[in-house]
Design an enzyme around this catalytic site. Structure first.
Site, PDB file in Angstrom:
ATOM      1  N   LYS A 150       0.863  -1.186   0.000  1.00  0.00           N
ATOM      2  CA  LYS A 150       0.000   0.000   0.000  1.00  0.00           C
ATOM      3  C   LYS A 150       0.889   1.223   0.000  1.00  0.00           C
ATOM      4  CE  LYS A 150      -4.474   0.944   0.223  1.00  0.00           C
ATOM      5  NZ  LYS A 150      -5.566   0.133  -0.329  1.00  0.00           N
TER       6      LYS A 150
HETATM    7  P1  NAD Z   1     -13.189   7.605  -2.826  1.00  0.00           P
HETATM    8  O1  NAD Z   1     -12.207   8.648  -2.495  1.00  0.00           O
HETATM    9  O2  NAD Z   1     -13.589   7.419  -4.233  1.00  0.00           O
HETATM   10  O3  NAD Z   1     -14.516   7.830  -1.971  1.00  0.00           O
HETATM   11  C1  NAD Z   1     -14.534   7.956  -0.589  1.00  0.00           C
HETATM   12  C2  NAD Z   1     -15.941   8.387  -0.185  1.00  0.00           C
HETATM   13  O4  NAD Z   1     -16.030   8.442   1.244  1.00  0.00           O
HETATM   14  C3  NAD Z   1     -16.327   9.771  -0.695  1.00  0.00           C
HETATM   15  O5  NAD Z   1     -17.701   9.772  -1.042  1.00  0.00           O
HETATM   16  C4  NAD Z   1     -16.096  10.645   0.520  1.00  0.00           C
HETATM   17  O6  NAD Z   1     -16.872  11.839   0.482  1.00  0.00           O
HETATM   18  C5  NAD Z   1     -16.562   9.692   1.596  1.00  0.00           C
HETATM   19  N1  NAD Z   1     -16.119  10.052   2.929  1.00  0.00           N
HETATM   20  C6  NAD Z   1     -14.900  10.463   3.339  1.00  0.00           C
HETATM   21  N2  NAD Z   1     -14.904  10.699   4.636  1.00  0.00           N
HETATM   22  C7  NAD Z   1     -16.154  10.421   5.072  1.00  0.00           C
HETATM   23  C8  NAD Z   1     -16.795  10.476   6.323  1.00  0.00           C
HETATM   24  N3  NAD Z   1     -16.129  10.858   7.410  1.00  0.00           N
HETATM   25  N4  NAD Z   1     -18.098  10.107   6.397  1.00  0.00           N
HETATM   26  C9  NAD Z   1     -18.772   9.714   5.309  1.00  0.00           C
HETATM   27  N5  NAD Z   1     -18.221   9.643   4.099  1.00  0.00           N
HETATM   28  C10 NAD Z   1     -16.934   9.999   3.984  1.00  0.00           C
HETATM   29  O7  NAD Z   1     -12.602   6.253  -2.220  1.00  0.00           O
HETATM   30  P2  NAD Z   1     -12.987   4.768  -2.632  1.00  0.00           P
HETATM   31  O8  NAD Z   1     -12.028   4.314  -3.651  1.00  0.00           O
HETATM   32  O9  NAD Z   1     -14.451   4.674  -2.892  1.00  0.00           O
HETATM   33  O10 NAD Z   1     -12.611   3.983  -1.292  1.00  0.00           O
HETATM   34  C11 NAD Z   1     -13.538   3.882  -0.223  1.00  0.00           C
HETATM   35  C12 NAD Z   1     -13.063   2.772   0.712  1.00  0.00           C
HETATM   36  O11 NAD Z   1     -12.984   1.543  -0.002  1.00  0.00           O
HETATM   37  C13 NAD Z   1     -11.677   2.992   1.310  1.00  0.00           C
HETATM   38  O12 NAD Z   1     -11.649   2.445   2.600  1.00  0.00           O
HETATM   39  C14 NAD Z   1     -10.772   2.179   0.385  1.00  0.00           C
HETATM   40  O13 NAD Z   1      -9.574   1.808   1.020  1.00  0.00           O
HETATM   41  C15 NAD Z   1     -11.668   1.002   0.119  1.00  0.00           C
HETATM   42  N6  NAD Z   1     -11.348   0.250  -1.092  1.00  0.00           N
HETATM   43  C16 NAD Z   1     -11.303   0.869  -2.299  1.00  0.00           C
HETATM   44  C17 NAD Z   1     -11.016   0.114  -3.439  1.00  0.00           C
HETATM   45  C18 NAD Z   1     -11.038   0.728  -4.816  1.00  0.00           C
HETATM   46  O14 NAD Z   1     -10.940  -0.041  -5.792  1.00  0.00           O
HETATM   47  N7  NAD Z   1     -11.180   2.023  -4.964  1.00  0.00           N
HETATM   48  C19 NAD Z   1     -10.748  -1.250  -3.325  1.00  0.00           C
HETATM   49  C20 NAD Z   1     -10.812  -1.858  -2.070  1.00  0.00           C
HETATM   50  C21 NAD Z   1     -11.115  -1.078  -0.958  1.00  0.00           C
END
Ligand code: NAD
Length: 459
Positions: A150
């Site tokens: 990561k």
């Molecule tokens: P992103 O940046 O696209 O979206 C994050 C979302 O969370 C946004 O809508 C943001 O406004 C919201 N957010 C942030 N802080 C917040 C809070 N305090 N309360 C409510 N909402 C809040 O990120 P993502 O890629 O969608 O990732 C989201 C989660 O999924 C993370 O934990 C990431 O590690 C995990 N994840 C992502 C992927 C991927 O392929 N993108 C894969 C596996 C896991």
């Protein structure tokens, strides 16, 4: 450090001296004896663990149930490398700014390391360690040939211009270009990074090392990205939710759902659940949460968000604002935390009224909350299974890049469905036959695969 209950975690000197083949056989035997060994939790939760300690808590618990022994456990808890770099750039106003960048590689026993890049102001070394570790278990759960890594940059992208973001990304790649590579370590998107950032990474790496699209996944489809990658994590989340509901005699059609986070993962999870007839009653982003008694109009919300707006500004008949805690504790069939880690605390867990929590985010549940949920009979499908759809399609993208092939979206989705269902069924098998929690079962499957590979290769 977590307190240990000695009954299940004896330092087994015999195990510590075992040869690789013997350890491998030992893991098989351990899996058969899990039901007996797991009646007592071998590792108690201590409070205020940092992110890395929380991740390691689950590794220790599974390792001690499996009786892997201190030698293997130490190996699985250690990171292989931690690259910490500084990233100086010139701001648009001519000033110099310096950011901290990280690329940590946890374990490469099963293949090149793989994991996302996060741009977030509170990112620190412990977060990156924890997330790198999770990637090792996630790639093992879905059995794709990668280890875990990561990285990221401690920055607030919303305060940077597009030009500044590009300069930071390119400088970061320059700093870590010897540490990543198609056969070494392959980054991908995570919080606040997207296909454009991946395109800059590919371009910068290729300038330094020659054309190498397989150095990064999550690229735009026009630039050697894979069909289906953008939606893949959300798709995997919905596959797992669907399989679980099917097992308990329900379906997503008509099921009520609340989703925290409406970014890449949350948005696609909402869209796909909506397409399958689920009622999405509440969603949130960093601006706040909204709810509707029947169902939110998800296609309208997606359009609204894609036009650059925040949920707090969304207005429609029957839609009200609620607090983030009200979303997490709403009475729904499925709760999907899809934002940041650590949001399900012990206090929130006591109030959760969902039947099942499908962890789309990484580490949304603190270990102390996990225990409360287990005691209260709330099923938690863990992150290392639930959100593994993203890394699975990243594996497809890497495979296509290495072979100069292009798969259709249908091909990608049907292969993804198959891998998610196989992983789900494997873990469900352990849950049912050994009376384990889902997280413990997932860690046991993952640790078994990684420990076997590490022992076969030789330490
Ligand atoms: P992103 O940046 O696209 O979206 C994050 C979302 O969370 C946004 O809508 C943001 O406004 C919201 N957010 C942030 N802080 C917040 C809070 N305090 N309360 C409510 N909402 C809040 O990120 P993502 O890629 O969608 O990732 C989201 C989660 O999924 C993370 O934990 C990431 O590690 C995990 N994840 C992502 C992927 C991927 O392929 N993108 C894969 C596996 C896991």
């Amino acid at each position: 450090m977590p307190a240990l209950n000695n009954s299940c975690c004896n330092s087994n000197a015999a195990t510590a001296r075992q040869e690789p083949g013997a350890v491998s056989k030992h893991i098989d035997i351990a899996l058969r004896n899990i039901a007996r060994k797991c009646r007592k939790h071998p590792v108690e939760v201590t409070f205020r663990m940092n992110a890395f300690e929380a991740a390691n808590h689950y590794i220790r618990r599974a390792s001690r149930i499996m009786n892997l022994g201190p030698r293997v456990e130490r190996l699985l808890l250690s990171l292989e490398a931690e690259h910490h770099v500084t990233i100086p750039i010139e701001r648009d106003n001519g000033e110099l700014a310096v950011f901290s960048g990280y690329r940590f590689q946890h374990n490469s026993a099963r293949g090149p390391t793989k994991g996302g890049l996060r741009f977030h102001p509170t990112l620190d070394a412990d977060d990156v360690r924890a997330l790198a570790t999770l990637m090792t278990w996630k790639t093992a759960v879905v059995n794709v040939p990668f280890g875990g890594a990561k990285g990221g940059i401690a920055c607030e992208p919303s305060l940077l211009s597009q030009g500044e973001l590009e300069r930071i990304t390119r400088k970061f790649v320059e700093r870590i270009s010897q540490e990543i590579g198609p056969q070494r370590d392959i980054p991908a998107p995570d919080v606040n990074t997207n296909a454009q950032v991946m395109a800059w990474i590919m371009d910068q790496y290729s300038r330094l090392h020659g054309f190498a699209p397989a150095v990064v996944t999550g690229k735009p489809v026009e630039l050697h990205g894979s069909e289906g990658r953008e939606a893949a994590t959300g798709y995997g989340v919905i596959c797992v939710a669907e399989d679980f509901l099917h097992d308990i005699g329900n379906s997503l059609k008509g099921a009520t759902v609340a989703i925290q986070g409406f970014g890449n993962v949350g948005l696609f999870a909402a869209l796909l659940a909506h397409e399958r007839g689920a009622k999405i009653e509440a969603v949130s982003d960093l601006s706040g949460a909204i709810a509707a008694r029947d169902s939110l109009d998800i296609p309208a919300l997606v359009k609204f968000i894609r036009s650059g707006c925040l949920l707090v500004d969304y207005q429609a008949d029957g839609v009200s604002r609620i607090t983030n805690d009200a979303l997490l504790t709403r009475e729904v069939d499925v709760l999907i935390p899809a934002a940041l880690g650590g949001v399900l605390t012990r206090d929130v867990a006591r109030e959760v009224r969902a039947k099942v929590i499908v962890e789309a985010a990484n580490a949304p549940t603190l270990p102390e909350a996990d225990e409360v949920l287990e005691q209260r009979g709330v099923t938690v499908i863990p992150d290392i299974l639930a959100n593994a759809g993203g890394v699975t399609v990243s594996y497809f993208e890497w495979t296509q890049n290495l072979q100069c092939l292009r798969w259709t979206e249908n091909e990608v989705n049907s292969r993804l469905r198959q891998i998610m269902s196989t992983a789900y069924a494997t873990i469900r098998g352990l849950v049912q036959s050994r009376k384990l929690g889902w997280r413990t079962a997932a860690y046991i499957v993952a640790l078994g695969r990684v420990a076997k590979a590490a022992m076969l290769r030789g330490v």
